[in-house]
Write a protein that holds these residues in place. Structure first.
Motif, short mmCIF file in Angstrom:
data_model
loop_
_atom_site.label_atom_id
_atom_site.label_comp_id
_atom_site.label_asym_id
_atom_site.label_seq_id
_atom_site.Cartn_x
_atom_site.Cartn_y
_atom_site.Cartn_z
N GLY A 182 -0.49 1.02 -7.64
CA GLY A 182 -0.66 -0.15 -8.50
C GLY A 182 -1.74 -1.09 -8.00
O GLY A 182 -2.32 -1.85 -8.77
N ASP A 183 -2.01 -1.05 -6.69
CA ASP A 183 -3.05 -1.90 -6.12
C ASP A 183 -4.45 -1.33 -6.31
O ASP A 183 -5.44 -2.00 -6.01
CB ASP A 183 -2.78 -2.11 -4.62
CG ASP A 183 -2.74 -0.80 -3.85
OD1 ASP A 183 -2.44 0.26 -4.45
OD2 ASP A 183 -3.01 -0.82 -2.63
N LYS A 184 -4.54 -0.11 -6.84
CA LYS A 184 -5.85 0.55 -6.98
C LYS A 184 -6.25 0.81 -8.42
O LYS A 184 -7.43 1.04 -8.71
CB LYS A 184 -5.83 1.89 -6.23
CG LYS A 184 -5.44 1.83 -4.77
CD LYS A 184 -5.47 3.23 -4.16
CE LYS A 184 -4.95 3.24 -2.73
NZ LYS A 184 -3.49 3.08 -2.67
N ILE A 185 -5.28 0.80 -9.35
CA ILE A 185 -5.54 1.32 -10.68
C ILE A 185 -6.57 0.51 -11.46
O ILE A 185 -7.23 1.05 -12.37
CB ILE A 185 -4.22 1.43 -11.47
CG1 ILE A 185 -4.39 2.38 -12.66
CG2 ILE A 185 -3.71 0.07 -11.90
CD1 ILE A 185 -4.77 3.79 -12.29
N LEU A 186 -6.75 -0.75 -11.16
CA LEU A 186 -7.73 -1.53 -11.91
C LEU A 186 -9.17 -1.12 -11.61
O LEU A 186 -10.07 -1.42 -12.39
CB LEU A 186 -7.55 -3.03 -11.62
CG LEU A 186 -6.25 -3.67 -12.08
CD1 LEU A 186 -6.26 -5.16 -11.76
CD2 LEU A 186 -6.02 -3.45 -13.57
N ARG A 187 -9.38 -0.43 -10.50
CA ARG A 187 -10.74 -0.06 -10.12
C ARG A 187 -10.93 1.41 -9.80
O ARG A 187 -12.05 1.83 -9.49
CB ARG A 187 -11.19 -0.91 -8.92
CG ARG A 187 -10.41 -0.67 -7.65
CD ARG A 187 -10.83 -1.62 -6.54
NE ARG A 187 -10.22 -1.29 -5.25
CZ ARG A 187 -8.98 -1.59 -4.89
NH1 ARG A 187 -8.18 -2.23 -5.75
NH2 ARG A 187 -8.51 -1.25 -3.71
N MET A 188 -9.88 2.22 -9.85
CA MET A 188 -9.99 3.64 -9.54
C MET A 188 -9.35 4.48 -10.63
O MET A 188 -8.31 4.11 -11.19
CB MET A 188 -9.32 3.97 -8.20
CG MET A 188 -9.90 3.28 -7.00
SD MET A 188 -9.02 3.78 -5.49
CE MET A 188 -9.59 2.49 -4.36
N HIS A 189 -9.94 5.64 -10.91
CA HIS A 189 -9.35 6.61 -11.83
C HIS A 189 -8.15 7.26 -11.16
O HIS A 189 -8.12 7.39 -9.92
CB HIS A 189 -10.41 7.68 -12.16
CG HIS A 189 -10.03 8.58 -13.29
ND1 HIS A 189 -9.26 9.72 -13.10
CD2 HIS A 189 -10.31 8.52 -14.63
CE1 HIS A 189 -9.09 10.32 -14.27
NE2 HIS A 189 -9.72 9.61 -15.21
N PRO A 190 -7.12 7.66 -11.91
CA PRO A 190 -5.94 8.26 -11.26
C PRO A 190 -6.22 9.54 -10.48
O PRO A 190 -5.42 9.92 -9.62
CB PRO A 190 -4.99 8.53 -12.43
CG PRO A 190 -5.80 8.40 -13.67
CD PRO A 190 -6.91 7.45 -13.35
N THR A 191 -7.36 10.20 -10.73
CA THR A 191 -7.71 11.39 -9.96
C THR A 191 -8.58 11.07 -8.75
O THR A 191 -8.96 11.98 -8.01
CB THR A 191 -8.45 12.41 -10.84
OG1 THR A 191 -9.67 11.81 -11.34
CG2 THR A 191 -7.59 12.84 -12.02
N ASP A 192 -8.90 9.81 -8.53
CA ASP A 192 -9.73 9.42 -7.39
C ASP A 192 -9.05 9.85 -6.09
O ASP A 192 -7.85 9.62 -5.90
CB ASP A 192 -9.91 7.90 -7.40
CG ASP A 192 -10.99 7.42 -6.43
OD1 ASP A 192 -10.83 7.66 -5.22
OD2 ASP A 192 -11.96 6.81 -6.89
#
Length: 205
Positions: free
Chosen positions: A54-64
């Motif tokens: 949840g801390d990453k989803i605003l700037r990363m794609h879920p496959t990152d």
């Protein structure tokens, strides 16, 4: 008009305003009913940020590759919300298992409540208890014809689903609930049916 607690809908009403006129109307949040909670993961606030990724989803794609592994296990009493995935998909993301214990007096009908902030391609939760009892399909949510998770979005209709789990599906001691996703798989991967988690609660019915 609508009232939100953070981004979780707590009240709504209608108001009519005609040209050239001013209208006043009060709105108040509906109080949460008193509940005896067995466990609660996250907060019903319309936001997924306390969960895994949840801390990453605003700037990363879920496959990152910087994302933590999706799916996983949450153990009541020792895990934190960061151990529970902020999204689950019908073709990607795996499932999430919740392990918890019940005393003999707690083995009775319980209600499972799952809040979602956004769904895509008819994504909604599936529930299986102790490998034997499955919750009914709640049906497809209202369609939002736009990607969400894969473009860093999490705001949607804010659906809340509930299932009454019979006492016969539960037992004294160790129990488990597996939460997954069902939805369209026409596109595959994270473009198949998925949803974003708001909070999960199990309480005495």
């Amino acid at each position: 008009m609508k009232m939100y607690k953070n981004e979780f809908l707590v009240a709504q009403s209608s108001v009519t305003v005609s040209t050239g006129n001013t209208v006043r109307k009060d709105i108040a949040a509906t109080p949460e009913p008193s509940r005896t909670s067995i466990f609660k993961i996250g907060e019903f606030d319309g936001q997924p940020f306390e969960f895994k990724n949840g801390d990453k989803i605003l700037r990363m794609h879920p496959t990152d590759p910087r994302m933590s592994t999706w799916g996983g296990t949450y153990t009541v009493g020792s895990s934190s919300p960061r151990d529970f995935p902020m999204a689950l998909g019908s073709d990607a993301g795996g499932t999430a298992t919740i392990n918890f214990s019940l005393s003999s007096s707690q083995v009775r009908q319980l209600t499972l409540r799952i809040g979602t902030t956004l769904s895509f391609q008819n994504g909604r939760p599936t529930v299986r208890v102790n490998g034997q009892w499955s919750g009914a399909d709640p049906g497809a949510p209202v369609l939002i014809d736009s990607r969400g998770l894969t473009r860093g979005g999490y705001r949607g209709w804010g659906d809340v689903y509930t299932w009454n789990i019979p006492a016969s599906a539960l037992r004294t001691g160790s129990n488990s609930i597996v939460i997954g996703a069902i939805g369209s798989k026409n596109l595959g991967g994270w473009l198949a049916g998925n949803y974003i988690v708001d909070a999960i609660e199990l309480y005495v019915s």
